[in-house]
Design a protein around this motif. Structure first.
Motif, mmCIF file in Angstrom:
data_model
loop_
_atom_site.group_PDB
_atom_site.id
_atom_site.type_symbol
_atom_site.label_atom_id
_atom_site.label_comp_id
_atom_site.label_asym_id
_atom_site.label_seq_id
_atom_site.Cartn_x
_atom_site.Cartn_y
_atom_site.Cartn_z
ATOM 1 N N HIS A 369 53.218 27.450 40.531
ATOM 2 C CA HIS A 369 52.511 27.786 39.300
ATOM 3 C C HIS A 369 53.493 28.160 38.187
ATOM 4 O O HIS A 369 53.177 28.047 37.003
ATOM 5 C CB HIS A 369 51.559 28.956 39.593
ATOM 6 C CG HIS A 369 50.586 29.240 38.492
ATOM 7 N ND1 HIS A 369 49.736 28.278 37.979
ATOM 8 C CD2 HIS A 369 50.333 30.384 37.792
ATOM 9 C CE1 HIS A 369 49.001 28.816 37.008
ATOM 10 N NE2 HIS A 369 49.342 30.088 36.877
ATOM 11 N N ARG A 370 54.687 28.609 38.570
ATOM 12 C CA ARG A 370 55.708 29.030 37.604
ATOM 13 C C ARG A 370 56.882 28.048 37.563
ATOM 14 O O ARG A 370 57.995 28.409 37.189
ATOM 15 C CB ARG A 370 56.219 30.429 37.988
ATOM 16 C CG ARG A 370 55.179 31.512 37.815
ATOM 17 C CD ARG A 370 55.481 32.767 38.626
ATOM 18 N NE ARG A 370 54.451 33.787 38.430
ATOM 19 C CZ ARG A 370 53.262 33.760 39.035
ATOM 20 N NH1 ARG A 370 52.950 32.793 39.877
ATOM 21 N NH2 ARG A 370 52.369 34.705 38.799
ATOM 22 N N MET A 371 56.636 26.808 37.938
ATOM 23 C CA MET A 371 57.729 25.843 38.094
ATOM 24 C C MET A 371 58.558 25.676 36.821
ATOM 25 O O MET A 371 59.763 25.454 36.877
ATOM 26 C CB MET A 371 57.160 24.493 38.538
ATOM 27 C CG MET A 371 58.210 23.492 38.973
ATOM 28 S SD MET A 371 57.538 21.820 39.111
ATOM 29 C CE MET A 371 57.636 21.300 37.390
ATOM 30 N N GLY B 63 44.770 28.889 46.751
ATOM 31 C CA GLY B 63 45.154 29.235 45.382
ATOM 32 C C GLY B 63 45.000 28.049 44.466
ATOM 33 O O GLY B 63 44.536 28.174 43.339
ATOM 34 N N ALA B 64 45.361 26.878 44.960
ATOM 35 C CA ALA B 64 45.203 25.655 44.175
ATOM 36 C C ALA B 64 43.923 24.912 44.583
ATOM 37 O O ALA B 64 43.414 24.090 43.834
ATOM 38 C CB ALA B 64 46.412 24.740 44.383
ATOM 39 N N VAL B 158 51.597 14.888 48.531
ATOM 40 C CA VAL B 158 50.470 14.142 47.963
ATOM 41 C C VAL B 158 49.793 14.956 46.864
ATOM 42 O O VAL B 158 49.476 14.442 45.788
ATOM 43 C CB VAL B 158 49.460 13.765 49.067
ATOM 44 C CG1 VAL B 158 48.210 13.147 48.455
ATOM 45 C CG2 VAL B 158 50.091 12.804 50.071
ATOM 46 N N TRP B 159 49.627 16.250 47.115
ATOM 47 C CA TRP B 159 48.912 17.097 46.145
ATOM 48 C C TRP B 159 49.666 17.180 44.823
ATOM 49 O O TRP B 159 49.128 16.905 43.754
ATOM 50 C CB TRP B 159 48.716 18.495 46.740
ATOM 51 C CG TRP B 159 47.935 19.419 45.851
ATOM 52 C CD1 TRP B 159 48.430 20.251 44.892
ATOM 53 C CD2 TRP B 159 46.505 19.587 45.826
ATOM 54 N NE1 TRP B 159 47.416 20.943 44.275
ATOM 55 C CE2 TRP B 159 46.220 20.560 44.822
ATOM 56 C CE3 TRP B 159 45.454 19.029 46.543
ATOM 57 C CZ2 TRP B 159 44.916 20.968 44.536
ATOM 58 C CZ3 TRP B 159 44.163 19.449 46.257
ATOM 59 C CH2 TRP B 159 43.903 20.402 45.262
ATOM 60 N N TYR B 160 50.932 17.540 44.881
ATOM 61 C CA TYR B 160 51.681 17.760 43.641
ATOM 62 C C TYR B 160 52.258 16.468 43.050
ATOM 63 O O TYR B 160 52.767 16.475 41.929
ATOM 64 C CB TYR B 160 52.765 18.821 43.842
ATOM 65 C CG TYR B 160 52.169 20.217 43.891
ATOM 66 C CD1 TYR B 160 51.704 20.822 42.726
ATOM 67 C CD2 TYR B 160 52.021 20.891 45.102
ATOM 68 C CE1 TYR B 160 51.126 22.086 42.762
ATOM 69 C CE2 TYR B 160 51.449 22.163 45.139
ATOM 70 C CZ TYR B 160 51.002 22.752 43.968
ATOM 71 O OH TYR B 160 50.428 24.001 44.003
ATOM 72 N N TRP B 166 49.463 18.629 37.842
ATOM 73 C CA TRP B 166 50.709 18.963 37.154
ATOM 74 C C TRP B 166 50.542 20.149 36.218
ATOM 75 O O TRP B 166 51.444 20.983 36.089
ATOM 76 C CB TRP B 166 51.213 17.757 36.364
ATOM 77 C CG TRP B 166 51.728 16.641 37.223
ATOM 78 C CD1 TRP B 166 52.040 16.708 38.556
ATOM 79 C CD2 TRP B 166 51.995 15.312 36.818
ATOM 80 N NE1 TRP B 166 52.483 15.480 38.999
ATOM 81 C CE2 TRP B 166 52.471 14.609 37.954
ATOM 82 C CE3 TRP B 166 51.889 14.630 35.600
ATOM 83 C CZ2 TRP B 166 52.839 13.259 37.903
ATOM 84 C CZ3 TRP B 166 52.262 13.287 35.552
ATOM 85 C CH2 TRP B 166 52.734 12.615 36.697
ATOM 86 N N ALA B 167 49.395 20.224 35.549
ATOM 87 C CA ALA B 167 49.208 21.304 34.574
ATOM 88 C C ALA B 167 49.341 22.655 35.263
ATOM 89 O O ALA B 167 49.846 23.618 34.675
ATOM 90 C CB ALA B 167 47.843 21.167 33.904
ATOM 91 N N ASP B 168 48.920 22.724 36.513
ATOM 92 C CA ASP B 168 49.014 23.971 37.270
ATOM 93 C C ASP B 168 50.473 24.399 37.456
ATOM 94 O O ASP B 168 50.753 25.559 37.739
ATOM 95 C CB ASP B 168 48.322 23.783 38.631
ATOM 96 C CG ASP B 168 48.093 25.116 39.330
ATOM 97 O OD1 ASP B 168 47.668 26.069 38.644
ATOM 98 O OD2 ASP B 168 48.348 25.208 40.542
ATOM 99 N N CYS B 169 51.401 23.464 37.324
ATOM 100 C CA CYS B 169 52.834 23.771 37.458
ATOM 101 C C CYS B 169 53.491 23.949 36.095
ATOM 102 O O CYS B 169 54.719 24.058 36.016
ATOM 103 C CB CYS B 169 53.568 22.629 38.169
ATOM 104 S SG CYS B 169 52.834 22.092 39.691
#
Lengths: 546, 181
Positions: A369-371, B63-64, B158-160, B166-169
């Protein structure tokens, strides 16, 4: 998958393969019948060693066939997405691992090899490495003076120069942190021409700025009449009475599975193996090549690398900008005999980031989340210079595929622990909020003192510590004596006269620097010698482009 | 001894499944029956494999992972299809390792021995799945550590790799590159 086209730029190499070189490229996935071809030289592999060799031999007027396990992928398919790039451009979808899963290995598998996906760092072989090779491995001819013209020639050919542009934030942090600790950060030379500073080198350069083999030596060889067979795996060499008589290959299907129902047989005066470390020893093992002292596949090195992830108060955005512009070598050559390490930083994109964070659930998401706040430092451990650092050995599995046994020794872990300490200090020196050594038992520390205490207490073991490698070296070492290696100092196999190895597997140890320029220079030298030996006695005209 | 163990095992199975159902934990992740309705063609993963992976995904991705059941079912399908495609392109040894693991986990004996779960995968709740994953991650057996690592890399990859996450990162995605017209 119909993803949007992030890259809509021209693809001159793809155009050439679609038009004027089309008749001289065969895609194995499309091949439905057996084939036998003859030529002067067969080159297995199209990466740093194969590409360099192909250009030099083709320019000497020799007929060349290049064989490549990966597919022909040109910039039109480099769409800046990890999910497409890793399966298409890397061995085992970028998930290659050592036998015990202790080390993850990033290695290219495409036309152009790892040069298509590397981060462009182009450093000469360090002098202490060459000295060690002369003193401990008998390679007396490998002096800095003898190699200097070959480095210079390759630097010119591939536009290698120190990166003149301001480094991205993550590289700037590495530089600032190193200076704060009184170290001496250096600017990295890169093999780029008109680089857009995007940060997607690892997914194939979308602008063709990176001077990989795909856009330099391979096109030059194609212009000189070379033939390319892609998605074709070299299965085995046939040999008799000290000579290779044929190379047998099978095509891969679109899912990269070997199709043994179709066979391609190649016959040549000379055969050059350039399938890279791991791949070249595996081919020799599948071929039952003479190996009286069991040197084939032995001493395979990885620069095993450990990783420290800091969270910064401000965004770092390490997905953007040239991924490697700065390095720190102060710890590379300790005088105490400990394992030295080099500090660099990686590109940080979501998929690879999610894989290197070893935990799961909330602890994992905390980092993902903080990448964009990560400041990640990698320490590349210099393996192969000490009796307790013999590297790994390539074996074959029950399918005939290579598997690398690489034991992680206490000597290596001691170097890794020192590296974790150094990286934590460097990250706190530039204001890191927390520092986390990538290890399943590690917890993030918010002060340097806490980090040091926790690092000292970490049980460093395989699969607990995240260890990665992007540099595969050795396994078919150069050695003046057949008891010490697989090939002679001129690159020719000790037992098979018309077989050479021109790739990273000839290195007798790891390097202490990213390997591409060493491979370019050494193989240019070896290929030039080979061309002189193979050149027809009569002054035959070069093969005209078809 | 055997008899007592069997009876205890039976009772444990009933209680755990019953408690899970009573707490409503089975509602937020898709069960095997839903997955079997996925019309997509799978090349590596069987329906039984998919039930295992579907049970582990909400814990791995805690969490995701979406909380709404419909969204969870949709994400599960995307994830399973992606994992199937990844596995299809791996070399035989890597696929065989995953095959052995999934076959073992798909049998009752293997599930009990390796996952400590008396209930079938379709009724393993996320909390239990997290305990299973932790057990593998920290196990003394290399085989289970490797199983954890293999599933971790496959599923997170696969997820990321999916632009929707991507927005979550904080990752804006790649730029669009074109020459000025």
């Amino acid at each position: 998958m119909s993803a949007p086209l992030h890259n809509q730029l021209p693809d001159p190499i793809g155009e050439a393969f679609a038009t004027r070189w089309a008749a001289r490229h065969i895609d194995g996935a499309m091949l439905d019948r057996d084939l036998t071809l003859e030529t002067d030289v067969v080159i297995v592999g199209t990466g740093a060693g194969g590409g360099t060799t192909a250009e030099i031999l083709a320019e000497a007027g020799l007929a060349v066939i290049l064989l490549e396990e990966g597919a022909l992928q040109t910039s039109r398919v480099f769409q800046l997405e990890e999910r497409q790039a890793y399966p298409a451009l890397y061995q085992e979808s970028a998930g290659r691992k050592t036998r015990d899963h202790g080390i993850g290995i990033l290695q290219g598998r495409t036309v152009g090899g790892s040069t298509v996906v590397n981060w462009t760092t182009s450093l000469r072989t360090p002098e202490p490495t060459l000295r060690h090779w002369r003193e401990a491995h008998g390679l007396t001819q490998l002096t800095p003076e003898a190699l200097a013209p070959w480095f210079a020639q390759r630097e010119q050919r591939l536009a290698i120069a120190p990166w003149p542009t301001a480094p991205n934030r993550q590289n700037a942090l590495l530089r600032e942190g190193a200076r704060a600790l009184g170290l001496a950060p250096e600017v990295l030379p890169r093999n780029v021409k008109g680089c857009w500073n995007l940060g997607y080198c690892g997914m194939g350069c979308p602008t063709n700025a990176k001077q990989s083999m795909l856009v330099t030596t391979l096109p030059a060889a194609m212009e000189r009449g070379a033939r390319l067979l892609s998605r074709l795996r070299a299965e085995r060499l046939e040999h008799a009475r000290g000579r290779v008589t044929a190379l047998v290959a099978h095509p891969l299907d679109e899912w990269n599975q070997v199709r043994r129902t179709v066979t391609v047989t190649l016959r040549a005066r000379h055969y050059v193996l350039a399938g890279g470390a791991i791949g070249t020893p595996a081919l020799l093992l599948r071929s039952h090549a003479p190996d009286p002292y069991q040197r084939t596949g032995a001493r395979t090195f990885l620069h095993p690398s450990v990783v420290s992830a800091a969270l910064m108060p401000e965004p770092v955005d390490a997905y953007a900008g040239a991924p490697q512009a700065i390095c720190v070598d102060d710890d590379l050559w300790p005088t105490t005999g400990e394992m030295g390490f080099k500090l660099e930083v990686p590109a940080v994109h979501p998929l690879i980031a999610s894989v290197v964070i070893g935990d799961f659930g909330a602890a994992h998401r905390h980092y993902l989340h903080r990448m964009n706040h990560w400041f990640v430092v990698v320490a590349l451990l210099r393996d192969g210079f000490h009796p307790d650092s013999e590297g790994g050995r390539v074996h074959l599995d029950e399918y005939g595929d290579p598997v690398l046994d690489y034991p992680l020794t206490d000597y290596l872990w001691a170097g890794a622990r020192r590296a974790f300490h150094r990286m934590a200090d460097l990250q706190f020196a530039v204001g890191a909020k927390t520092v986390l050594p990538l290890h399943l038992d590690a917890r993030a520390a918010s002060t340097a003192a806490a980090a040091h205490a926790r690092i000292d207490a970490l049980p460093l073991r395989a699969r607990r510590t995240r260890v990665v490698s992007a540099h595969v070296m050795g396994g078919a070492a150069l050695a003046p004596d057949e008891r010490g290696g697989v090939v002679r100092p001129d690159g020719v196999h000790h037992q098979l006269k018309n077989l050479s190895v021109h790739d990273g597997s000839i290195l007798p140890t790891a390097l202490g620097v990213n390997p591409q320029l060493t491979i370019y220079a050494l193989t240019a030298w070896l290929a030039t010698q080979l061309a002189a030996r193979l050149r027809p006695a009569t002054d035959a005209a070069p093969h005209p482009p078809a | 001894m055997t008899l007592r163990l069997t009876r205890r095992r039976f009772l444990f199975l009933g209680v755990t499944a019953g408690v899970a159902a009573a707490l409503g934990l089975v509602a937020v992740w898709p069960d095997g029956a839903v997955l079997d309705d996925d019309p997509a063609a799978y090349h590596v993963l069987t329906a039984r494999d998919r039930a295992i992976l579907a049970a582990l995904a909400p814990a791995l991705l805690a969490g995701a992972w979406p909380t709404a059941p419909e969204a969870a079912t949709a994400e599960t399908r995307v994830l399973l299809r992606g994992m199937d495609a990844t596995l299809r392109g791996l070399p035989p040894r890597a696929r065989a390792e995953m095959r052995q693991l999934l076959d073992l986990l798909g049998r009752q004996g293997g599930r009990v021995a390796l996952a400590g779960s008396w209930v079938g995968w379709a009724t393993v709740d996320p909390a239990r799945a997290a305990v299973i994953l932790t057990g593998w991650r920290d196990h003394s057996l290399a085989l289970l550590q490797q199983a954890y690592g293999g599933l971790h890399d496959l599923m997170f990859g696969v997820w990321y790799g999916d632009p929707r996450h991507w927005a979550d990162c904080g990752y804006p995605g790649p730029p669009t590159l074109r020459l000025p017209s």
